[in-house]
Design an enzyme around this catalytic site. Structure first.
Site, short mmCIF file in Angstrom:
data_model
loop_
_atom_site.label_atom_id
_atom_site.label_comp_id
_atom_site.label_asym_id
_atom_site.label_seq_id
_atom_site.Cartn_x
_atom_site.Cartn_y
_atom_site.Cartn_z
N SER A 178 0.83 -1.20 0.00
CA SER A 178 0.00 0.00 0.00
C SER A 178 0.87 1.26 0.00
CB SER A 178 -0.95 -0.05 1.21
OG SER A 178 -2.00 0.87 1.07
N ASP A 302 -6.31 -3.78 -2.26
CA ASP A 302 -5.34 -3.37 -1.25
C ASP A 302 -4.59 -4.54 -0.62
OD1 ASP A 302 -4.44 -0.96 0.43
OD2 ASP A 302 -5.05 -2.40 1.97
#
Length: 481
Positions: A178, A302
């Site tokens: 991320s 994600d």
């Protein structure tokens, strides 16, 4: 926390969870419970910036998030070993140590042994001057970078401090999750301006974060990754994309695959466009950052869905030694009831607020076993013998936790808090690797302390005595620029 639940209406709970869904994934853990940064939502809410034009302040949103989100969004996946077997033996080992007191956020960080094999390998490589791609020691040293939304400024600062210490070339590969993956790109290119993105480019005018988009019909995501990666990283703080692609230190971007329900490592990028697509996928928080991103024919979201801190993936990738840069404080031991409550709230958040149509099966995989398992496994390495960690996990693992987040949280838009958190990250890294770099002749605490004051004196044209204080040396020094 139960009192807070009892006095909060369902509508407020839903709004708090919705506004905080970036924190659920990108942060991995908000330390709900005794001693945590998010205890009772006080430290996260106090002094936070506000949404311009919004009837609800960002401070209130942060307080809501800290009150209702679970301790950990770490999950085990079908592609990595569970906490049974080797991992379970590591947990048992940690519990058996009589002096293994849990670290409480806000207190001094746990001391790392100076003879930890990961530190020893770094020191040996510094002395020998070995370079990535040309090693003779037979080891593979990985650098893992956690994200955590805006709290990624902490791991970003740790990375830039590695450059300051002259240690960056000791690593063979960097694993970024991320925001950590974005940080890693600027680390690989030695561009310190990447750290400035947080406080200078993402905090104003609702350009990057605008939670109102969750409730209106604008069609825009609450978190605009295209703005960050296509605009900021190309125009405001231009990344040297070609240098990332050509670097001898390999970058591996972590994302979550909706086809296999496993974390995946993306590397060997064909061009800058594929790298940019991978960075967007790694940070594509369900619902808040739009839909899944397609990279190499796979639908990805994600990294934090399955593996927010990719220790297991790095070990499976062949790493023998790992330095893990965390943006959360070290795990705090909690009661069985507290863990059960956090697990329940965690599941509620993901299966209601974050439950986009494409996430149903993914959440079922992600929620079993409990998502705190990876977090606890990493935290256990602080107290366990490094050689027993290697026996239990497959590599020497050294996590670096900040002693505090300085009030910074995943949705933080307060530049002062972001800079304070970055300063915490720098000091944590100096404390861990400063002595190693100094011994190898790569870094001088005195020179590092004098440099900022000397630059100020030169810029202002002032000459005379000046007094500075070096935390690294623990003493004041008077000098004449």
């Amino acid at each position: 926390m139960l009192d807070a639940l009892g006095t909060t209406t369902s509508a407020k709970l839903l709004f708090g969870l919705t506004a905080g869904l970036a924190a659920t994934l990108s942060s991995a853990r908000l330390n709900v419970g005794a001693g945590g940064q998010g205890a009772a939502g006080v430290s996260l809410g106090a002094g936070a910036g506000t949404h311009e034009g919004s009837s609800t302040s960002r401070a209130a949103v942060a307080a809501s998030v800290s009150a209702f989100l679970p301790d950990s969004a770490s999950t085990a996946t079908s592609s990595t070993p569970s906490t049974s077997g080797r991992g379970a033996r590591l947990h048992q080992l940690s519990r058996q140590r009589p002096n293994a007191d849990p670290h409480v956020a806000g207190q001094p960080a746990p001391k790392h042994s100076s003879d930890h094999p990961t530190l020893g390998l770094i020191a040996t490589r510094l002395r020998s001057g070995s370079q990535p791609g040309h090693r003779a020691d037979g080891a593979k040293l990985g650098l893992i970078v956690e994200g955590g939304g805006m709290r990624g400024c902490i791991s970003g600062s740790m990375l830039m401090t590695l450059h300051e210490l002259g240690i960056s070339d000791a690593f063979d590969v960097v694993y970024g999750a991320s925001a950590g993956a974005i940080n890693a790109t600027y680390f690989i290119t030695h561009q310190r301006t990447g750290l400035d993105i947080y406080a200078e480019d993402l905090t104003g005018h609702n350009e990057f974060l605008n939670m109102r988009n969750l409730f209106n019909k604008s069609g825009r995501p609450a978190m605009d990754l295209d703005f960050l990666i296509d605009h900021v990283m190309n125009h405001r703080k231009p990344l040297d994309w070609d240098a990332v692609l050509a670097s001898p230190i390999q970058l591996k971007v972590v994302a979550s695959c909706l086809g296999t329900y496993q974390s995946v490592l993306l590397s060997d990028f064909h061009d800058r466009h594929e790298l940019a697509a991978a960075l967007k996928a790694s940070a594509a928080v369900p619902q808040i950052a739009g839909g899944p991103r397609t990279v190499r024919g796979r639908k990805l979201v994600d990294a934090a869905v399955f593996e927010p801190v990719p220790v297991r993936s790095a070990i499976a990738d062949g790493c023998t030694h790992l330095l893990v840069l965390c943006t959360r404080t070290a795990p705090v031991a909690g009661t069985r009831l507290g863990k059960r409550v956090r697990t329940t709230l965690e599941a509620l958040t993901k299966t209601t607020v974050l439950n986009a149509p494409y996430m149903g099966d993914a959440w079922r995989v992600a929620l079993s076993p409990p998502m705190s398992s990876q977090d606890e496994e990493l935290g256990a390495t602080l107290e366990a013998c490094p050689h027993q960690v290697r026996s239990g996990m497959g590599a020497y693992v050294l996590p670096l936790y900040p002693p505090t987040t300085a009030g910074c949280h995943p949705l933080c838009l307060d530049p002062a808090k972001l800079r304070a958190a970055a300063a915490v990250g720098r000091e944590a890294m100096l404390g861990l690797l400063g002595p190693v770099a100094a011994e190898a002749g790569r870094w001088s605490p005195l020179a590092a302390a004098l440099e900022p004051a000397a630059e100020v004196a030169e810029a202002e044209g002032s000459f005379g005595d000046a007094v500075i204080y070096s935390e690294a040396m623990g003493q004041g020094m008077r000098f004449r620029p």
